[in-house]
Design a protein around this motif. Structure first.
Motif: not given
Length: 312
Positions: A241, A280, A184, A273
């Motif tokens: 993303n 995300f 992340a 994600y």
């Protein structure tokens, strides 16, 4: 007696609001510097309106601060004749945005001298930069103190762009961050660029994890020299993303980016994600809050610098 008890309760509430249970609190500056948040936010927003590329720089600065000596503003300290500081490490020479922190600090010192730490300013500036670029807003506890140590040799603990997923998982794990946190946080590379010096080894050794057409793009970038810049994804100043889409297409700029998709240990997170930006954003928020609490200095373990560039 009632009046005395009431005053006691008010004072106790002020202590709880300012210091919380462990020294940090969401409302740490509510009484001592109530305009700290808007001053920092306005300073960051004005800087980003003038130069949107500073968003990535502020987020990166926060990361490089927290991974060395904890989130204590040590990355801001200038070198002296007796000490070479973190910022002069090869890994930190490309850091930018110091003037944004200086600007915010100067305003805060005029409003409430000796109150707001440089460490808090970095953490809050990164938060505001993420939000300004379209990313999630997250709140962080304040009350970090500034560290008194900044040495070039400590920067060996920063992740290298040549690390594979296992090495990244291990290094982040040493800071109490999970593999999910690591992936992340790597998503912050949706902002900004990398310099050719950080990825050119992938070109000379014909990295099999690199898309052949994208390899040509990187080669073209590097034809302008080691300092030539390549965006991490197609929207370098927007927090989204798209970075994870790039990894799926074997178009990660750094080896340490592409390894997240190559490795079975992290590939599902990348796919998740890429498919779900909201997921995300949520995981990034939580990971940033965790990272912002790494080895924070409290009480007499640190200080509030009057000038972020030097120890008091």
């Amino acid at each position: 007696m009632v009046k005395a008890n009431l005053i006691g309760v008010v004072l106790l509430m002020e202590v709880i609001l300012r210091f919380g249970v462990d020294g940090l609190s969401m409302q740490y500056y509510m009484m001592s510097c109530p305009f700290a948040d808007p001053i920092i936010k306005n300073t960051v927003n004005n800087a980003l309106q003038a130069d949107p590329t500073l968003a990535a720089a502020l987020v990166r600065m926060h990361f490089h601060d927290c991974f060395i000596e904890g989130c204590d503003g040590s990355v801001l300290i200038d070198s002296t004749k007796d000490n070479t500081a973190e910022k002069d490490s090869p890994a930190n020479l490309s850091l930018r945005g110091y003037e944004v922190i200086d600007d915010a600090k100067e305003q805060l010192e005029q409003q409430c001298p000796g109150v707001v730490s440089c460490a808090d300013i970095i953490a809050m500036a990164a938060r505001d930069a993420v939000f300004w670029t379209g990313g999630p807003y997250y709140e962080i506890a304040k009350g970090r103190k500034d560290g008194r140590r900044s040495k070039i040799e400590d920067t060996i603990n920063l992740p290298f762009p040549t690390f594979n997923a296992s090495e990244l998982i291990r290094q982040f794990g040493q800071h109490g961050l999970t593999a999910q946190d690591m992936v992340a946080l790597s998503g912050a590379h949706t902002l900004g660029v990398s310099r050719c010096a950080s990825f050119k080894s992938r070109l000379s050794n014909v990295d099999p994890t690199l898309d052949s057409d994208f390899a040509k793009t990187l080669s073209k970038t590097c034809s302008a020299g080691d300092n030539a810049e390549q965006p991490f994804d197609a929207t370098r100043n927007t927090f989204d993303n798209f970075y994870f889409y790039a990894l799926q297409r074997k178009s990660g700029v750094l080896f340490s980016d592409q390894t997240l998709y190559t490795s079975p240990r992290t590939r599902n997170l990348v796919n998740g994600y890429a498919m779900n930006q909201a997921m995300f954003f949520l995981d990034f928020q939580q990971a940033m809050v965790k990272m912002s609490l790494l080895d924070v200095k409290e009480g007499n373990k640190g200080e509030v610098r009057g000038n972020c560039r030097k120890i008091n």
